[in-house]
Design a protein around this motif. Structure first.
Motif, PDB file in Angstrom:
ATOM      1  N   GLY A  10       5.363   6.810   2.704  1.00 28.83           N
ATOM      2  CA  GLY A  10       6.806   6.985   2.770  1.00 28.83           C
ATOM      3  C   GLY A  10       7.271   8.159   1.931  1.00 28.83           C
ATOM      4  N   PHE A  11       8.576   8.384   1.941  1.00 35.10           N
ATOM      5  CA  PHE A  11       9.138   9.480   1.148  1.00 35.10           C
ATOM      6  C   PHE A  11       8.965   9.224  -0.345  1.00 35.10           C
ATOM      7  N   LEU A  12       9.054   7.973  -0.746  1.00 36.65           N
ATOM      8  CA  LEU A  12       8.857   7.641  -2.147  1.00 36.65           C
ATOM      9  C   LEU A  12       7.415   7.907  -2.573  1.00 36.65           C
ATOM     10  N   ASP A  13       6.478   7.671  -1.671  1.00 36.91           N
ATOM     11  CA  ASP A  13       5.075   7.995  -1.952  1.00 36.91           C
ATOM     12  C   ASP A  13       4.892   9.500  -2.115  1.00 36.91           C
ATOM     13  N   ARG A  14       5.608  10.268  -1.316  1.00 41.02           N
ATOM     14  CA  ARG A  14       5.453  11.713  -1.320  1.00 41.02           C
ATOM     15  C   ARG A  14       6.195  12.370  -2.482  1.00 41.02           C
ATOM     16  N   PHE A  15       7.319  11.780  -2.886  1.00 39.65           N
ATOM     17  CA  PHE A  15       8.155  12.413  -3.905  1.00 39.65           C
ATOM     18  C   PHE A  15       8.094  11.719  -5.263  1.00 39.65           C
ATOM     19  N   ASP A  16       7.176  10.764  -5.438  1.00 37.77           N
ATOM     20  CA  ASP A  16       7.095  10.085  -6.731  1.00 37.77           C
ATOM     21  C   ASP A  16       6.759  11.056  -7.857  1.00 37.77           C
ATOM     22  N   ALA A  17       5.831  11.982  -7.597  1.00 43.05           N
ATOM     23  CA  ALA A  17       5.484  12.971  -8.618  1.00 43.05           C
ATOM     24  C   ALA A  17       6.638  13.940  -8.852  1.00 43.05           C
ATOM     25  N   LYS A  54       0.827  -1.204   0.000  1.00 47.48           N
ATOM     26  CA  LYS A  54       0.000   0.000   0.000  1.00 47.48           C
ATOM     27  C   LYS A  54       0.864   1.257   0.000  1.00 47.48           C
ATOM     28  N   ASP A  55       1.914   1.266   0.824  1.00 53.78           N
ATOM     29  CA  ASP A  55       2.814   2.416   0.938  1.00 53.78           C
ATOM     30  C   ASP A  55       4.256   1.945   0.828  1.00 53.78           C
ATOM     31  N   SER A  56       5.144   2.890   0.480  1.00 53.00           N
ATOM     32  CA  SER A  56       6.563   2.540   0.389  1.00 53.00           C
ATOM     33  C   SER A  56       7.175   2.366   1.774  1.00 53.00           C
ATOM     34  N   SER A  57       6.608   3.037   2.776  1.00 56.07           N
ATOM     35  CA  SER A  57       6.993   2.861   4.184  1.00 56.07           C
ATOM     36  C   SER A  57       5.963   3.609   5.022  1.00 56.07           C
ATOM     37  N   GLY A  58       6.191   3.675   6.340  1.00 58.13           N
ATOM     38  CA  GLY A  58       5.280   4.417   7.206  1.00 58.13           C
ATOM     39  C   GLY A  58       5.964   5.602   7.850  1.00 58.13           C
TER      40      GLY A  58
END
Length: 261
Positions: A234-241, A223-227
């Motif tokens: 995670g940071f990857l979820d936040r910075f993917d865009a 679901k998420d790259s981390s918590g």
């Protein structure tokens, strides 16, 4: 009653985003070594998250590749231009050998992380604060506009097989938000009106970065790259865009298609 689940993630998202913006703006404003250090650490954390996604039990590999990414980004800081690319490519290729059956997924994702971080460093050093804020502004405005439009308007899904939550209404709202950012920076950067369609293009690249990371998570059942970031995963979820947007800006910059940059 139905409104509470819909907006349940708004408070943690807002709190985490506000803290990240506060730290990020300080780093950008100070520039130099402090900004570079932030980029090195960010690259390392995102590489660690990527490695954990693809091999959740390989803790040593994830840590080694995370540290390796930070070290590589620190080394390329001292290297001129494209001389940095072979070193970043070497880390991605060596790391890919650790993920049997998922080598291509790691290779593409790792290269995207490293090159995008490198582009952000170059933007701050050679483009200045305004151009870096332009890219960041596009991603943030697109995310905010897409979040609220998607929640309030809903409608057909953009790519349900990969990202079941992303809607066409949110995607188009992101384009509109990006166009407004481009309009605001057109005069400030002396780039003129041409920056408006370029901003929409960069926004679309950012959305594809989001889709790309969603595809990776869907492949591995995560679901998420981390918590690490409450409300954001995670940071990857936040910075993917941001990764997708930075790669697009790097290509446009290289081709000389961004007026004034």
């Amino acid at each position: 009653m139905s409104g509470e689940p819909r907006w349940a993630d708004l408070a943690p998202r807002f709190t985490t985003a506000a803290l990240m913006i506060f730290v990020g703006v300080g780093e950008i404003w100070l520039g130099g070594w402090l900004f570079a250090l932030g980029i090195w650490l960010l690259a390392g954390v995102m590489m660690w998250e990527l490695s954990r996604l693809l091999a959740p039990t390989a803790h040593g590999t994830a840590m080694a590749l995370g540290v390796g990414a930070s070290v590589v980004m620190a080394v390329v800081w001292f290297m001129p231009g494209f001389a940095a690319l072979p070193l970043m490519g070497a880390l991605a290729i060596v790391g890919a050998g650790r993920f049997e059956g998922r080598q291509g997924m790691f290779l593409g994702s790792a290269l995207a992380i490293l090159v995008a971080c490198y582009v952000m460093e170059l933007l701050r050093n050679y483009g200045g604060v305004s151009w870096l804020l332009w890219v960041i502004g596009i991603v943030i405005m697109s995310d905010i506009a897409g979040y609220f439009a998607g929640k309030m308007l809903g409608g057909p899904k953009f790519w349900p097989a990969v990202s079941p939550k992303k809607t066409w209404s949110g995607t188009i709202a992101g384009w509109i938000g990006a166009a407004l950012v481009g309009l605001g920076f057109a005069g400030a950067t002396d780039a003129g009106g041409w920056l408006i369609p370029l901003s929409v293009l960069v926004c679309f690249a950012g959305q594809m970065g989001d889709i790309g990371e969603s595809a990776v998570k869907r492949q591995v059942g995560a679901k998420d790259s981390s918590g690490l970031l409450p409300g954001h995963g995670g940071f990857l979820d936040r910075f993917d865009a941001m990764i997708g947007a930075a790669l697009a800006v790097g290509i446009l910059w290289l081709l000389g298609l961004v007026p004034g940059l």
